[in-house]
Design a protein around this motif. Structure first.
Motif, PDB file in Angstrom:
ATOM      1  N   SER A 199     -46.097  19.215 -20.200  1.00 59.62           N
ATOM      2  CA  SER A 199     -46.969  19.607 -21.315  1.00 59.62           C
ATOM      3  C   SER A 199     -46.967  21.123 -21.493  1.00 59.62           C
ATOM      4  O   SER A 199     -48.014  21.773 -21.605  1.00 59.62           O
ATOM      5  N   ASN A 200     -45.760  21.698 -21.477  1.00 56.86           N
ATOM      6  CA  ASN A 200     -45.551  23.136 -21.675  1.00 56.86           C
ATOM      7  C   ASN A 200     -46.121  24.004 -20.559  1.00 56.86           C
ATOM      8  O   ASN A 200     -46.193  25.228 -20.693  1.00 56.86           O
ATOM      9  N   ILE A 201     -46.536  23.413 -19.463  1.00 57.64           N
ATOM     10  CA  ILE A 201     -47.012  24.153 -18.294  1.00 57.64           C
ATOM     11  C   ILE A 201     -45.925  24.105 -17.224  1.00 57.64           C
ATOM     12  O   ILE A 201     -45.388  23.036 -16.925  1.00 57.64           O
ATOM     13  N   LEU A 202     -45.573  25.273 -16.671  1.00 52.65           N
ATOM     14  CA  LEU A 202     -44.571  25.312 -15.609  1.00 52.65           C
ATOM     15  C   LEU A 202     -45.106  24.551 -14.397  1.00 52.65           C
ATOM     16  O   LEU A 202     -46.125  24.912 -13.815  1.00 52.65           O
ATOM     17  N   TRP A 203     -44.411  23.487 -14.026  1.00 52.03           N
ATOM     18  CA  TRP A 203     -44.908  22.531 -13.039  1.00 52.03           C
ATOM     19  C   TRP A 203     -44.206  22.650 -11.692  1.00 52.03           C
ATOM     20  O   TRP A 203     -44.807  22.454 -10.641  1.00 52.03           O
ATOM     21  N   TRP A 204     -42.914  22.981 -11.717  1.00 54.12           N
ATOM     22  CA  TRP A 204     -42.123  23.066 -10.475  1.00 54.12           C
ATOM     23  C   TRP A 204     -40.893  23.918 -10.750  1.00 54.12           C
ATOM     24  O   TRP A 204     -40.414  24.001 -11.891  1.00 54.12           O
ATOM     25  N   ARG A 205     -40.401  24.575  -9.711  1.00 58.47           N
ATOM     26  CA  ARG A 205     -39.144  25.329  -9.850  1.00 58.47           C
ATOM     27  C   ARG A 205     -38.269  25.068  -8.633  1.00 58.47           C
ATOM     28  O   ARG A 205     -38.746  24.714  -7.541  1.00 58.47           O
ATOM     29  N   SER A 206     -36.986  25.263  -8.809  1.00 55.44           N
ATOM     30  CA  SER A 206     -36.010  24.913  -7.774  1.00 55.44           C
ATOM     31  C   SER A 206     -35.825  25.983  -6.723  1.00 55.44           C
ATOM     32  O   SER A 206     -35.262  25.725  -5.665  1.00 55.44           O
ATOM     33  N   GLY A 207     -36.261  27.224  -6.984  1.00 59.31           N
ATOM     34  CA  GLY A 207     -35.865  28.334  -6.134  1.00 59.31           C
ATOM     35  C   GLY A 207     -34.527  28.878  -6.593  1.00 59.31           C
ATOM     36  O   GLY A 207     -33.782  28.231  -7.334  1.00 59.31           O
ATOM     37  N   HIS A 208     -34.193  30.101  -6.189  1.00 57.79           N
ATOM     38  CA  HIS A 208     -32.960  30.742  -6.663  1.00 57.79           C
ATOM     39  C   HIS A 208     -31.732  30.072  -6.036  1.00 57.79           C
ATOM     40  O   HIS A 208     -31.833  29.365  -5.034  1.00 57.79           O
ATOM     41  N   SER A 215     -32.382  26.988  -3.402  1.00 60.29           N
ATOM     42  CA  SER A 215     -33.055  27.333  -2.150  1.00 60.29           C
ATOM     43  C   SER A 215     -34.362  26.579  -1.942  1.00 60.29           C
ATOM     44  O   SER A 215     -34.792  26.391  -0.811  1.00 60.29           O
ATOM     45  N   GLY A 216     -35.014  26.143  -3.024  1.00 59.80           N
ATOM     46  CA  GLY A 216     -36.265  25.416  -2.878  1.00 59.80           C
ATOM     47  C   GLY A 216     -36.093  23.946  -2.600  1.00 59.80           C
ATOM     48  O   GLY A 216     -37.069  23.230  -2.374  1.00 59.80           O
ATOM     49  N   VAL A 217     -34.835  23.465  -2.615  1.00 60.86           N
ATOM     50  CA  VAL A 217     -34.545  22.057  -2.323  1.00 60.86           C
ATOM     51  C   VAL A 217     -33.392  22.025  -1.325  1.00 60.86           C
ATOM     52  O   VAL A 217     -32.274  21.638  -1.660  1.00 60.86           O
ATOM     53  N   PRO A 218     -33.625  22.475  -0.070  1.00 59.12           N
ATOM     54  CA  PRO A 218     -32.519  22.610   0.885  1.00 59.12           C
ATOM     55  C   PRO A 218     -31.804  21.304   1.187  1.00 59.12           C
ATOM     56  O   PRO A 218     -30.637  21.309   1.560  1.00 59.12           O
ATOM     57  N   THR A 219     -32.471  20.153   1.016  1.00 62.12           N
ATOM     58  CA  THR A 219     -31.810  18.868   1.300  1.00 62.12           C
ATOM     59  C   THR A 219     -30.767  18.523   0.251  1.00 62.12           C
ATOM     60  O   THR A 219     -29.908  17.681   0.477  1.00 62.12           O
ATOM     61  N   LEU A 220     -30.839  19.171  -0.933  1.00 62.48           N
ATOM     62  CA  LEU A 220     -29.856  18.909  -1.975  1.00 62.48           C
ATOM     63  C   LEU A 220     -28.947  20.105  -2.149  1.00 62.48           C
ATOM     64  O   LEU A 220     -28.759  20.628  -3.230  1.00 62.48           O
ATOM     65  N   SER A 221     -28.382  20.579  -1.053  1.00 62.76           N
ATOM     66  CA  SER A 221     -27.439  21.693  -1.107  1.00 62.76           C
ATOM     67  C   SER A 221     -26.029  21.150  -1.160  1.00 62.76           C
ATOM     68  O   SER A 221     -25.781  19.964  -1.068  1.00 62.76           O
ATOM     69  N   ASP A 282     -44.727  17.506  -2.677  1.00 60.17           N
ATOM     70  CA  ASP A 282     -46.082  17.560  -2.141  1.00 60.17           C
ATOM     71  C   ASP A 282     -46.872  18.609  -2.906  1.00 60.17           C
ATOM     72  O   ASP A 282     -46.386  19.203  -3.872  1.00 60.17           O
ATOM     73  N   GLN A 283     -48.118  18.857  -2.475  1.00 62.67           N
ATOM     74  CA  GLN A 283     -48.995  19.785  -3.203  1.00 62.67           C
ATOM     75  C   GLN A 283     -48.427  21.195  -3.257  1.00 62.67           C
ATOM     76  O   GLN A 283     -48.668  21.934  -4.222  1.00 62.67           O
ATOM     77  N   CYS A 284     -47.652  21.607  -2.261  1.00 68.31           N
ATOM     78  CA  CYS A 284     -47.090  22.955  -2.248  1.00 68.31           C
ATOM     79  C   CYS A 284     -45.918  23.110  -3.208  1.00 68.31           C
ATOM     80  O   CYS A 284     -45.474  24.226  -3.469  1.00 68.31           O
ATOM     81  N   ASP A 285     -45.392  22.003  -3.711  1.00 65.55           N
ATOM     82  CA  ASP A 285     -44.325  22.080  -4.703  1.00 65.55           C
ATOM     83  C   ASP A 285     -44.860  22.386  -6.100  1.00 65.55           C
ATOM     84  O   ASP A 285     -44.102  22.765  -6.986  1.00 65.55           O
ATOM     85  N   ILE A 286     -46.152  22.193  -6.326  1.00 66.83           N
ATOM     86  CA  ILE A 286     -46.737  22.483  -7.634  1.00 66.83           C
ATOM     87  C   ILE A 286     -46.716  23.989  -7.855  1.00 66.83           C
ATOM     88  O   ILE A 286     -47.195  24.766  -7.026  1.00 66.83           O
ATOM     89  N   TYR A 287     -46.170  24.405  -8.978  1.00 69.76           N
ATOM     90  CA  TYR A 287     -45.936  25.829  -9.228  1.00 69.76           C
ATOM     91  C   TYR A 287     -47.252  26.620  -9.156  1.00 69.76           C
ATOM     92  O   TYR A 287     -48.252  26.252  -9.763  1.00 69.76           O
ATOM     93  N   GLY A 288     -47.216  27.741  -8.403  1.00 75.74           N
ATOM     94  CA  GLY A 288     -48.357  28.639  -8.325  1.00 75.74           C
ATOM     95  C   GLY A 288     -49.592  28.025  -7.707  1.00 75.74           C
ATOM     96  O   GLY A 288     -50.712  28.447  -8.017  1.00 75.74           O
ATOM     97  N   LYS A 289     -49.425  27.069  -6.818  1.00 68.60           N
ATOM     98  CA  LYS A 289     -50.557  26.372  -6.201  1.00 68.60           C
ATOM     99  C   LYS A 289     -51.570  27.351  -5.600  1.00 68.60           C
ATOM    100  O   LYS A 289     -52.781  27.148  -5.703  1.00 68.60           O
TER     101      LYS A 289
END
Length: 831
Positions: A199-208, A215-221, A282-289
């Motif tokens: 809904s136009n709100i930044l919800w999650w990011r992958s990391g650089h 980098s934010g999803v090390p299991t999918l490298s 998890d809760q820490c994946d929500i952007y800017g928690k």
């Protein structure tokens, strides 16, 4: 977007193309040449509307992967797809002049009669202007994705055409219209990241992009066994894509209306898709928690803390578990950028949003620190490329969306001199207490004596170490055979028999035993991947000081395996002895061990029956070589799935000879009071009485064969199961005439029932209770390679059934599997 496509095959296949003269109507379907994808009209869920789209043809549940008219449905079955006079693919309905949907391109040719649309086996629908020797791709569905990405499909920006490819969710499972969630590659930053908006709100990011993956999803490298991810960032485009390492699998990545990105994997013949995971996790994946300058760690219900040098901006908000206001510096911004400023390291985190950072690809981490200190606005720095260990990220604004992450990177946060000193005093708090100061004074008084005693002890220790090393070297070189000149490797000090490597060579090859190079942990010790200066990839197996397997096992393995040369045995390149450290240098096996595949719900789908049979046969030939064809008769005593490694072509190679024993040519069996091996693979006479022979390895091979066929561990049965192990289960099914019920379900029907049944029968012959009744490895290899009449198996060992009292408290059944098949016994006194 117009691409040049050279044509090597004849276009116009009636099954996968639309031409000006051959449109398709509702009820007709195009199927790609390999029958992987289909294209046509469909009705989603409970909706009565009609849409045009692409779906997996042979995959489970045939999911829709692309929709043409997602926001313009048809309310009847009068739809027609055709090529118009302008060379566009258009969707018309009865009694309407305007098309419902069109590719809407301006053709550059006056002759559009040779324009056609073709569905490819990649799932891409392309519009082509066919010429004499080549064809122009005028349009492709991959450039206009809906909610799904497929292998080799790009997301991101094409700067030459200003085309931006993004994913948007369906409104619901019954409505493929444009939903509220979107998945985009942020190309406005010098360090691109994948963003998920809800809904136009930044919800999650992958990391650089860190050179390996997001980098934010090390299991999918890109080190992932099934998938490989890539990023292209240049003047022409900033795009990301992913691919499958195995062509026989299906996969799709979907953005859902619930606000998650989900990855699915499947294979032809499966009943349903395998769900590989989703983000946010998890809760820490929500952007800017935790707000600006906050850090999230998902270990408690309230997961937020402030970064070093910061405190909550709104203490009352944090007290009520609302950290959205973030953190501010403890003593205000004015205290920063004065003499004595420094950095405190925050370990294992997903680095903050790089939109607030500046990137220098060529700077080292030390140079990055220096550049950050020069600018008063620089709040933190970190590394970029973990693979090449270069690159610099410097943050000049807020540090947002930092979270603790297993496999994360280090963030260096700028703090003032006071905070830096406080942290150092905390680190050195030993001196802050007067009582401890008194203790320190006493310690200083006795320091000279301690130094003398330590020096004396070190001198004696080094002298003994040199003596042990000299003895070990003599033992090894006296027993090992001449190593061929073709096996001489960089760094190996050429000895008469086996190369000894300098420790400097091993350190250089493994990046000083970097944690990123660690392949795993065995009973012997950790194993590291390395690369020598000549490009040769190696595996370095180190002897753990705490391991129960010591110098004798090390000498044993070196002396034994140096003599072995067979395609189904791992090759030993040499060894290294440095002080108390002992290392073996092997050829590197890129596909890890057999248990990594056959006991994993997803990965074992890669291994069809033909590949499993080849692995069984290869292991058999390797064991036969040990028993009969090598210079010495060798008993492995630890043959198991984790000790069978797989090379790049999935060829099996037996490894780990630390527990092996030599046998004389006329020797039948031996006895030991020191039973070593692994639960689930040991023969009864060895486990109970300490008797071992070539038939002990035959028993282990039988267990391994049944595990490969079934995809189950021998000792991995639930507490409520009537079976103690796999052997008992197979035996009962054999006696009931239902032996094929044990076959791994991921094989579906794609196997020869008679061949599988024959292998099960052979496996039961291996695990007979009496050693004399088991065939030799020579007989086994013959049975596997020839369709001869097999003897009927007799009752195997270790098949006692459980007696289960179902009236007892259900809490005693946890549902957790009992697995001992990977527990190696170092010492067990036999009766």
């Amino acid at each position: 977007m117009t691409l040049l496509l050279f044509v090597f095959s004849q276009f116009g296949n009636s099954q996968d193309t639309i031409t000006i003269s051959k449109p398709i109507r509702d009820g007709h379907v195009l199927v790609s040449n390999g029958e992987t994808f289909a294209f046509g009209f469909f009705r989603p869920g409970k909706s009565t509307n009609r849409y045009v789209g692409i779906w997996y043809n042979k995959a489970p549940e045939q999911p829709i992967v692309w929709v043409a008219n997602r926001d313009n449905p048809i309310n009847d079955t009068s739809g027609v797809l055709s090529i118009d006079a302008h060379g566009n693919l258009v969707l018309h309905v009865k009694d309407q002049n305007q098309p419902i949907w069109s590719t809407n391109i301006a053709s550059k040719s006056s002759n559009n009669i040779s324009t056609l649309a073709q569905l490819l086996d990649s799932g891409n629908l392309i519009l082509i202007h066919n010429e004499t020797t080549s064809s122009l791709v005028l349009w492709q569905s991959f450039d206009y994705p809906t909610d799904t990405t497929l292998p080799n499909m790009k997301l991101g920006l094409d700067r030459r055409t200003n085309l931006s490819r993004i994913l948007t969710s369906w409104k619901s499972k019954d409505d493929p219209g444009t939903g509220t969630c979107s998945y985009v590659l942020n190309t406005n930053s010098s360090s691109p990241e994948l963003y998920l908006y809800k809904s136009n709100i930044l919800w999650w990011r992958s990391g650089h992009w860190n050179g390996i993956g997001w980098s934010g999803v090390p299991t999918l490298s890109s080190r992932n066994l099934l998938l490989n991810f890539s990023l292209v960032n240049n003047q022409n485009e900033t795009t990301t894509s992913w691919g499958l390492r195995y062509a026989r699998l299906f996969s799709r990545l979907v953005v859902s209306e619930s606000g998650s990105i989900q990855l699915f994997m499947g294979k032809e013949g499966d009943q349903q898709w395998a769900f590989l995971g989703s983000v946010p996790l998890d809760q820490c994946d929500i952007y800017g928690k935790c707000g600006a300058f906050g850090k999230c760690e998902n270990v408690t219900e309230f997961a937020c803390t402030c970064l070093p040098g910061f405190q909550p901006k709104s203490p009352s908000g944090w007290s009520s578990r609302n950290a959205s206001s973030g953190c501010v510096r403890k003593r205000g911004q004015a205290s920063i950028c004065k003499s004595g400023d420094g950095f405190l390291k925050v370990e294992n985190v997903k680095l903050p949003d790089s939109s607030f950072a500046r990137v220098d690809e060529k700077l080292s981490l030390k140079e990055c620190q220096q550049q950050c200190l020069k600018n008063c606005s620089c709040a933190a720095y970190g590394g970029v490329d973990v693979k090449e260990e270069v690159g610099c990220l410097r943050w000049y604004g807020e540090l947002i969306d930092t979270r603790v992450l297993n496999g994360g990177q280090n963030l260096y946060v700028r703090v003032d001199a006071l905070e830096l000193g406080t942290q150092q005093r905390h680190s050195n708090g030993f001196f802050a207490n007067k009582r401890r100061r008194a203790i320190m004074i006493v310690a200083l008084l006795v320091t000279p004596l301690l130094i003398f005693l330590c020096a004396y002890w070190l001198i004696r220790r080094k002298r003994k170490a040199r003596e042990r090393k000299f003895k070990l070297f003599n033992d090894v070189t006296a027993s090992s055979t001449t190593f061929q000149d073709s096996h001489k490797l960089d760094g190996g000090r050429r000895k008469p028999d086996l190369p000894f490597f300098d420790i400097s060579t091993i350190l250089a090859a493994t990046d000083n035993f970097s944690p990123t190079k660690r392949l795993g942990q065995g009973g012997f010790g950790p194993v590291y991947k390395g690369q020598l200066a000549n490009g040769q990839e190696i595996a370095v197996k180190t002897l753990s000081r705490s391991s129960r397997q010591g110098t004798e096992e090390f000498k044993n393995e070196v002396m034994l395996i140096a003599k072995l040369q067979h395609r189904n045995l791992v090759r030993l390149f040499g060894c290294c002895i440095h002080k108390e450290e002992k290392m073996l240098i092997y050829e590197y096996m890129p596909n890890k061990s057999l248990d990594f595949f056959i006991f994993d719900e997803i990965k074992r789908k890669i291994m069809d029956w033909r590949k499993r049979f080849e692995i069984i046969s290869g292991i058999a030939r390797g064991v036969l070589y040990l028993h009969q064809d090598s210079r010495e008769k060798i008993i492995s005593r630890d043959l198991k799935a984790s000790n069978v490694l797989l090379d790049a072509t999935m060829k099996p190679k037996i490894s780990d000879f630390g527990l092996a024993r030599l046998f004389g040519d006329d020797q039948i069996e031996a006895n030991t009071n020191r039973v070593v091996g692994t639960y689930g693979y040991m023969s009864p006479e060895y486990a109970m009485e300490g008797l071992y022979s070539i038939k002990s390895d035959v028993f282990s091979f039988g267990v391994l064969t049944l595990e490969i066929i079934s995809g189950k561990r021998n000792n991995h049965y639930l507490a409520r199961s009537p079976y103690l192990n796999l052997i008992g289960h197979v035996w009962d099914l054999w006696m009931e005439g239902k032996a094929l019920d044990i076959v791994d379900s991921s094989l579906a029907q794609v196997h020869s029932a008679s061949e599988v049944l024959r292998c099960i029968q052979i496996g039961l012959l291996y695990v007979r209770e009496q050693a004399a009744d088991r065939p030799t490895m020579a007989e086994i290899v013959f049975m596997l390679g020839n369709k001869t009449t097999l003897p009927q198996p007799s009752k195997p060992a270790f098949i006692n059934r459980r007696t289960i009292n179902y009236g007892q408290d259900s809490s005693s059944f946890t549902g957790a599997p009992t697995s001992l098949s990977d527990v190696t016994i170092s010492v067990l006194e036999a009766r």
